[in-house]
Design an enzyme around this catalytic site. Structure first.
Site, PDB file in Angstrom:
ATOM      1  N   CYS A   1       0.822  -1.212   0.000  1.00  0.00           N
ATOM      2  CA  CYS A   1       0.000   0.000   0.000  1.00  0.00           C
ATOM      3  C   CYS A   1       0.854   1.260   0.000  1.00  0.00           C
ATOM      4  CB  CYS A   1      -0.941   0.002   1.191  1.00  0.00           C
ATOM      5  SG  CYS A   1      -0.097   0.061   2.793  1.00  0.00           S
TER       6      CYS A   1
ATOM      7  N   HIS B   1      -1.456   0.885   7.433  1.00  0.00           N
ATOM      8  CA  HIS B   1      -1.902   1.043   6.047  1.00  0.00           C
ATOM      9  C   HIS B   1      -1.633   2.471   5.593  1.00  0.00           C
ATOM     10  CE1 HIS B   1      -4.008  -0.023   2.441  1.00  0.00           C
ATOM     11  NE2 HIS B   1      -4.999   0.832   2.630  1.00  0.00           N
TER      12      HIS B   1
ATOM     13  N   ASN C   1      -7.819   4.993  -1.968  1.00  0.00           N
ATOM     14  CA  ASN C   1      -7.221   3.756  -1.484  1.00  0.00           C
ATOM     15  C   ASN C   1      -6.615   2.969  -2.650  1.00  0.00           C
ATOM     16  OD1 ASN C   1      -6.497   1.757   0.323  1.00  0.00           O
ATOM     17  ND2 ASN C   1      -8.564   1.376   1.067  1.00  0.00           N
TER      18      ASN C   1
END
Length: 439
Positions: free
Chosen positions: A69, A358, A380
C-alpha cells in the site's frame, strides 16, 4: 496470582443470565456480525461522499494480495504530478519496479543489521525482533524517497505487474527463510568471510526476486494519451531521467510528520527508529512529531494548493468497507456489550492497541461552516469495486484518533517545526509503534 474461583464463576454466570439485554445481544449474534448489531445508523448521514475541496485524481489502483500500500499510495501521489504536467488522461507508475528494488535493498539492509548484531545471541532482543519477519512488503515514506532517489521511477507499461508481485506471500516465505539461514550461517563464519557469505546470499535473492517480479528496465519508451486523445512517445528514457525530468519534484522537500502524543515523544522534535530502513546510506527514517492541530493544518494547506497527501493510519479501526467509511462514531460497542473501551491515542500506542498499518492518499476534505474539516476524502489501493469506486471517506474524529503520519512539503510547516528538522533525531527502540510498516 489469583485464580477464578468456582464461587466467582457462578456469580458471573448468574449476573449474566439475569441481564435481559445480554440475552438479546447473544441471540442477535447467532446470525449476525458484531459490527452489524453495533452499528449506529444515525452516524451514516454525517459522512457523505461530498467534499468542499475535492481534487480530481486518476482512477484508483489495486495492490491485490500484497502489502504494498505504501508503494501504491506514494506512486499515486507522484503520478498526479506527472499527469498534471503532461495532461495525461490515464496513467500509472510501476509499483512493481519500486517493489523489486525495495525487496533487494531490504534483504541487504537485513543482512547488514544481522552482521552488526553478530556478537549477540540469536535470541537476544534485537535479533529476535529482526528475525521475526526479516523482509516484508510494508514500508514508510522515507523508504520510497530512498528508492526513487537511487533507482528512479518508470511507467507501469515499462514494468507491469506479475502474478507474484500481486500475490507476495509465497515469495516472502522463501525470501525470509533464506535470510534467516544467513543469520544462522553468519554465526558459524569468520568475520573475514562474512562479506563473501553475504554476496552469495544476495546473488540468490536477486535471482528469486527477478524470477518473481521480472527484471527492471534500464530504459523504456514513455507513451501516453493526453486529454485530447493525442498519442505521445518519448524514446530511450531511463528511470532516473523519468524521475528528474518528467516528475521534476525534489522528494527531499517532503517531510515525514507524525502525531504521536506519548510521553516519550515531546512535540516539535525529531525521531528515528533503530534498524528501520531499506536502502543502506539512503534516507534515514526521520519522524517529526507535531500536535494534531499543526499536523492537520499542514495536510490541509497542501490539499488547498491542489496536491494530494500521502498518509499512514490504522485502517482496522471502525471500518465500513462496503460503504467506504471510517468513522469512530459508527459503532457503539461499549453499549452493545457493556464494555469500558475508552482509551486515548497515547494509551492505544503505548499498549499496542493501535499503530500505523496502512497507507493511502488524502485527495479531498470537507470544511464546515467555520472552515474546519469534518470529513476527509481518501484514495485507497484496493481497486474500484469497493467504496465509491475505490474512494473512501473518514470522519474528522477518526482522523484525530487513527491517522499517524503524513508526508507534506516542508513549506507548509511552521518555523518551530522547521527548526526541529535541524536537530539530531532521538533514536527509538526497534519495536517502537512508529517503527511499524504500512502494508
Amino acid at each position: 496470582m489469583k485464580e477464578i474461583s468456582l464461587n466467582e464463576l457462578a456469580s458471573l454466570r448468574d449476573a449474566y443470565l439475569k441481564d435481559d439485554k445480554a440475552r438479546v445481544v447473544r441471540n442477535a449474534l447467532t446470525e449476525n456480525d458484531i459490527t452489524t448489531i453495533s452499528k449506529v445508523f444515525d452516524a451514516q448521514a454525517k459522512t457523505p461522499h461530498i467534499f468542499s475541496i475535492d481534487l480530481k485524481t486518476l482512477p484508483v489502483t489495486n495492490q491485490m494480495q500484497s502489502g504494498r500500500c505504501w508503494i501504491f499510495s506514494s506512486m499515486n501521489v507522484l503520478r498526479e504530478m506527472i499527469a498534471k504536467k503532461y495532461e495525461i488522461k490515464n496513467f500509472e507508475l510501476s509499483q512493481n519496479y519500486i517493489a523489486f528494488y525495495d525487496k533487494l535493498e531490504k534483504a541487504n539492509w537485513f543482512m547488514e543489521c544481522i552482521i552488526a548484531e553478530a556478537d549477540q545471541p540469536l535470541n537476544g532482543e534485537n535479533n529476535r525482533f529482526l528475525l521475526q519477519w526479516a523482509v516484508g512488503d510494508g514500508g514508510q515514506w522515507n523508504m520510497v524517497q530512498s528508492l526513487v532517489e537511487k533507482y528512479g521511477i518508470c511507467p507501469k507499461t515499462a514494468m507491469p505487474e506479475t502474478y507474484q508481485s500481486s500475490h507476495t506471500r509465497g515469495m516472502n516465505a522463501l525470501l525470509n527463510k533464506r535470510l534467516r539461514k544467513f543469520a544462522v550461517d553468519a554465526r558459524k563464519t569468520d568475520k573475514a568471510d562474512l562479506e563473501a557469505l553475504k554476496e552469495q546470499a544476495l546473488k540468490e535473492i536477486y535471482g528469486l526476486i527477478a524470477s518473481c517480479f521480472g527484471v527492471p528496465p534500464m530504459e523504456f519508451t514513455f507513451e501516453y494519451y493526453d486529454k485530447n486523445d493525442v498519442a505521445h512517445a518519448e524514446y530511450h528514457v531511463t528511470p532516473m531521467d523519468f524521475y528528474h525530468q518528467y516528475l521534476g519534484a525534489d522528494l527531499k522537500d517532503y517531510i515525514n510528520v507524525i502525531n504521536g502524543p506519548t510521553a516519550d515523544k515531546p512535540y516539535h522534535h525529531l525521531y528515528t527508529v533503530k534498524y528501520l530502513g531499506n536502502v543502506v546510506n539512503g534516507h534515514r527514517i526521520e519522524l517529526l512529531n507535531l500536535p494534531m492541530d499543526e499536523f492537520k493544518k499542514a495536510a490541509l494547506a497542501q490539499l488547498k494548493d491542489g496536491e494530494p497527501v500521502w498518509f499512514g493510519c490504522d485502517c482496522g479501526k471502525f471500518s465500513q468497507r462496503a460503504l467506504g467509511v471510517w468513522d469512530d462514531k459508527a459503532f457503539d460497542y461499549e453499549n452493545t456489550f457493556d464494555l469500558d473501551l475508552n482509551m486515548t491515542k497515547a494509551e492505544m500506542l503505548d499498549s499496542g492497541e493501535s499503530a500505523m498499518n496502512h497507507a493511502m492518499v488524502l485527495t479531498g476534505v470537507n470544511l464546515d461552516e467555520n472552515g474546519q474539516p469534518d470529513r476527509w476524502k481518501i484514495e485507497n489501493s484496493w481497486g474500484d469495486k469497493v467504496a465509491d469506486k475505490g474512494y473512501y471517506v473518514a470522519s474528522d474524529s477518526w482522523f484525530d484518533k487513527f491517522v499517524y503520519v503524513v508526508a507534506v512539503n516542508k513549506k507548509y510547516l511552521s518555523e518551530e517545526a522547521l527548526a526541529a528538522l535541524k536537530e539530531e533525531p532521538k533514536e527509538l527502540a526497534p519495536w517502537d509503534p512508529f517503527g511499524t510498516l504500512a502494508d
